[in-house]
Design an enzyme around this catalytic site. Structure first.
Site, short mmCIF file in Angstrom:
data_model
loop_
_atom_site.label_atom_id
_atom_site.label_comp_id
_atom_site.label_asym_id
_atom_site.label_seq_id
_atom_site.Cartn_x
_atom_site.Cartn_y
_atom_site.Cartn_z
N PHE A 80 -30.38 -12.86 5.33
CA PHE A 80 -30.66 -11.56 4.72
C PHE A 80 -31.52 -11.74 3.47
O PHE A 80 -31.32 -12.69 2.71
CB PHE A 80 -29.35 -10.90 4.27
CG PHE A 80 -28.46 -10.43 5.38
CD1 PHE A 80 -28.67 -9.19 5.98
CD2 PHE A 80 -27.39 -11.21 5.82
CE1 PHE A 80 -27.82 -8.74 6.99
CE2 PHE A 80 -26.54 -10.76 6.82
CZ PHE A 80 -26.76 -9.53 7.41
N ASN B 19 -25.29 -17.35 -6.49
CA ASN B 19 -25.13 -17.98 -5.17
C ASN B 19 -26.14 -19.09 -4.96
O ASN B 19 -26.93 -19.10 -4.03
CB ASN B 19 -25.16 -16.94 -4.03
CG ASN B 19 -26.45 -16.16 -3.96
OD1 ASN B 19 -27.22 -16.10 -4.91
ND2 ASN B 19 -26.70 -15.55 -2.82
N ASN C 48 -29.40 -7.39 2.96
CA ASN C 48 -28.01 -6.97 2.85
C ASN C 48 -27.75 -6.38 1.47
O ASN C 48 -27.92 -7.09 0.48
CB ASN C 48 -27.10 -8.18 3.08
CG ASN C 48 -25.64 -7.78 3.23
OD1 ASN C 48 -25.34 -6.59 3.40
ND2 ASN C 48 -24.75 -8.74 3.17
N HIS D 119 -36.74 -16.34 0.90
CA HIS D 119 -36.34 -17.31 1.93
C HIS D 119 -37.61 -17.95 2.48
O HIS D 119 -38.69 -17.38 2.37
CB HIS D 119 -35.57 -16.61 3.07
CG HIS D 119 -34.24 -16.07 2.65
ND1 HIS D 119 -33.17 -16.87 2.34
CD2 HIS D 119 -33.82 -14.79 2.47
CE1 HIS D 119 -32.14 -16.12 2.00
NE2 HIS D 119 -32.50 -14.85 2.06
N ASP E 271 -33.21 -7.11 -6.31
CA ASP E 271 -32.51 -8.04 -5.41
C ASP E 271 -33.51 -9.02 -4.78
O ASP E 271 -33.41 -9.35 -3.59
CB ASP E 271 -31.68 -7.32 -4.34
CG ASP E 271 -30.62 -8.22 -3.71
OD1 ASP E 271 -30.46 -9.37 -4.15
OD2 ASP E 271 -29.94 -7.75 -2.78
O1 DOR Z 1 -30.29 -9.49 1.12
C1 DOR Z 1 -29.56 -10.20 0.45
N1 DOR Z 1 -29.94 -11.43 0.07
N2 DOR Z 1 -28.37 -9.75 0.10
C2 DOR Z 1 -27.48 -10.52 -0.49
O2 DOR Z 1 -26.42 -10.05 -0.75
C3 DOR Z 1 -27.75 -11.94 -0.78
C4 DOR Z 1 -29.18 -12.18 -0.87
C5 DOR Z 1 -29.52 -13.63 -0.78
O3 DOR Z 1 -28.94 -14.43 -1.52
O4 DOR Z 1 -30.42 -13.97 -0.01
ZN ZN Z 2 -25.67 -8.62 -2.80
ZN ZN Z 3 -28.36 -10.15 -4.37
#
Ligand code: DOR
Ligand code: ZN
Ligand code: ZN
Length: 435
Positions: A327, A97, A282, A313, A309
């Protein structure tokens, strides 16, 4: 040039008896493991004194966000891999992403080239299942595999259409590639930031229900059964998903799963009333009952591996507050100390178990060459200090992200040295030493 790592402690068996070992590294590979009682001939070799430190395979993190290309204000391949090295990770698999989304061979190659020239750990890119992660049209799986993608996922969003997912699985199976899924049914989550639970009720917030995850897990296990593809479930967070994965495994479906440290040590009841967005990710922090279900599932093997994960940010983005901030939390630099302190030091897990779920199990699930501490394997190693307690200080992070709920936590189990392919890339004393 050969290197000897001398007097390292080694967690040899399931009872955590610590042995002393000397490890010889030649040409990026583990060449020899000698018993502590031996006196190896170290003439002409570089020496690393590991006295008092535990040696492990470097951690493998199969779910991370490096943000490059496109979101360099959050993280780059350079900063993200440095953060990984500081956390003891030697191989990381990055999510697509990005901007552009990693949905073409050129973007996969861009990431691999950048990782080669600017990164300090091994980087394995995932490619998107659908173009631009929009869920409308499949990407060119064969070309993406050819370019170096290791699997397909639309992480960040769920694939909403079942036929699209089935087509993706059929195609992935024909190429012997895994499908990795962020499980979230959008029709059940609209604009919620936290789980449906004590916190959402207390603050009158809309909640993300557990079923929004589990419905995709159930659907995709059926589709994996039908297509035979290796289906890997991202960041499992609910009791209901676990029930379904357990059933799938019990009938021989090729399903594996991962869980994040934060879903093992925090519940929605821990979120501060200040609504600090560093507690927003998330899937969200779930109820204490879900947390216990995740821990048990990891213990019994229903969940196979631990991933961070890692989702950096910027401070400005996270300052928007619980309801509007994006998230995600950073994960590399706290993962092992958190789990070591919360589960091994307390006696619930053996050290060997935790290390396995962060090293050889991810290697097995994703068929990686690393993941074995034996002669001939890549010298991807970490030395860990199990003795000294230290406080989590986000200002010292090598990730650009400061978004962690663990600031100020006092933890044990800090990495002291990280080696990737035989090169020391980071030490506690000197920081990044490579690249
Ligand atoms: O907490 C999350 N951050 N969950 C996700 O699915 C995407 C990820 C993000 O790209 O920041
Ligand atoms: Zn995810
Ligand atoms: Zn992720």
């Amino acid at each position: 040039m050969a290197t000897w790592i001398l007097n390292a402690l080694f967690a040899s068996g399931t009872n955590d008896a610590l042995e002393t070992k000397h490890i010889k590294v030649v040409d990026g590979k583990i060449a020899e493991l000698a018993n502590g009682s031996a006196s190896p001939d170290t003439a002409g070799c570089e020496i690393i004194d590991a006295t008092g430190k535990l040696i492990s395979l470097g951690f493998i993190d199969m779910h991370v966000h490096l943000r490059e290309p496109g979101f360099e204000h959050k993280e780059t391949i350079a900063s993200g891999t440095r953060s990984a090295a500081k956390g003891g990770f030697t191989t990381i698999a990055c999510m697509p992403n990005t901007r552009p989304v990693t949905d073409t061979p050129d973007t996969v190659k861009f990431i691999l080239d950048k990782a080669e020239t600017e990164g300090v750990v091994n980087v394995l890119p995932y490619a998107a299942i659908t173009k631009n992660e929009l869920g409308r049209e499949l990407t060119d799986f064969a070309a993406l595999k050819e370019a170096g993608a290791i699997g397909f996922t639309d992480d960040g969003v769920g694939v909403q259409n079942a036929q699209m997912m089935k087509d993706a699985m059929t195609l992935a199976k024909s190429l012997d590639m895994p499908v990795i899924a962020h499980c979230e049914d959008d029709s059940l989550v609209v604009g919620a930031a936290v789980t449906e639970g004590a916190f959402s009720r207390k603050h009158g917030l809309k909640g993300i229900p557990n079923e929004s995850e589990a419905i995709h897990v159930g659907r995709d296990i059926l589709l994996s059964e039908a297509t035979g593809v290796h289906y890997h479930v991202c960041h499992v967070s609910t009791e209901q998903s676990i029930r379904l994965i357990k059933l799938g495994k019990s009938i021989g479906v090729n399903v594996t799963a991962e869980v994040c440290p934060h879903h093992l040590v925090l519940s929605d009841e821990d979120i501060p009333d200040s609504m600090d967005a560093n507690w927003k990710m998330n899937p969200p922090l779930r109820t204490p009952r879900d947390v216990e279900a995740c821990i048990k599932a990891l213990e019994e093997g229903t969940i196979d591996i631990i991933v961070t994960d890692h989702a950096p940010h910027s401070a400005e983005e996270k300052a928007k507050g619980m309801e509007r901030a994006p998230f995600g939390i950073v994960g590399f630099e706290t993962a092992f100390p958190l789990l070591y302190t919360k589960f091994v030091k307390t006696g619930r897990w053996t050290l060997e178990f935790l290390l396995r779920r962060m090293t050889s199990d991810p290697a097995r699930v994703f068929r990686l060459a690393s993941g074995k501490l034996e002669p001939g394997a890549p010298a991807d190693l970490v030395l860990l200090d199990l003795e000294n307690e230290r406080e989590v200080n986000p200002e010292t992070f090598l990730t650009q992200g400061r978004n962690t709920p663990f600031a100020g936590w006092k933890l044990y189990g800090w990495p002291a040295l990280t080696m990737v392919n035989g090169q020391v890339v980071w030490t506690e004393e000197n920081g990044i030493t490579q690249g």
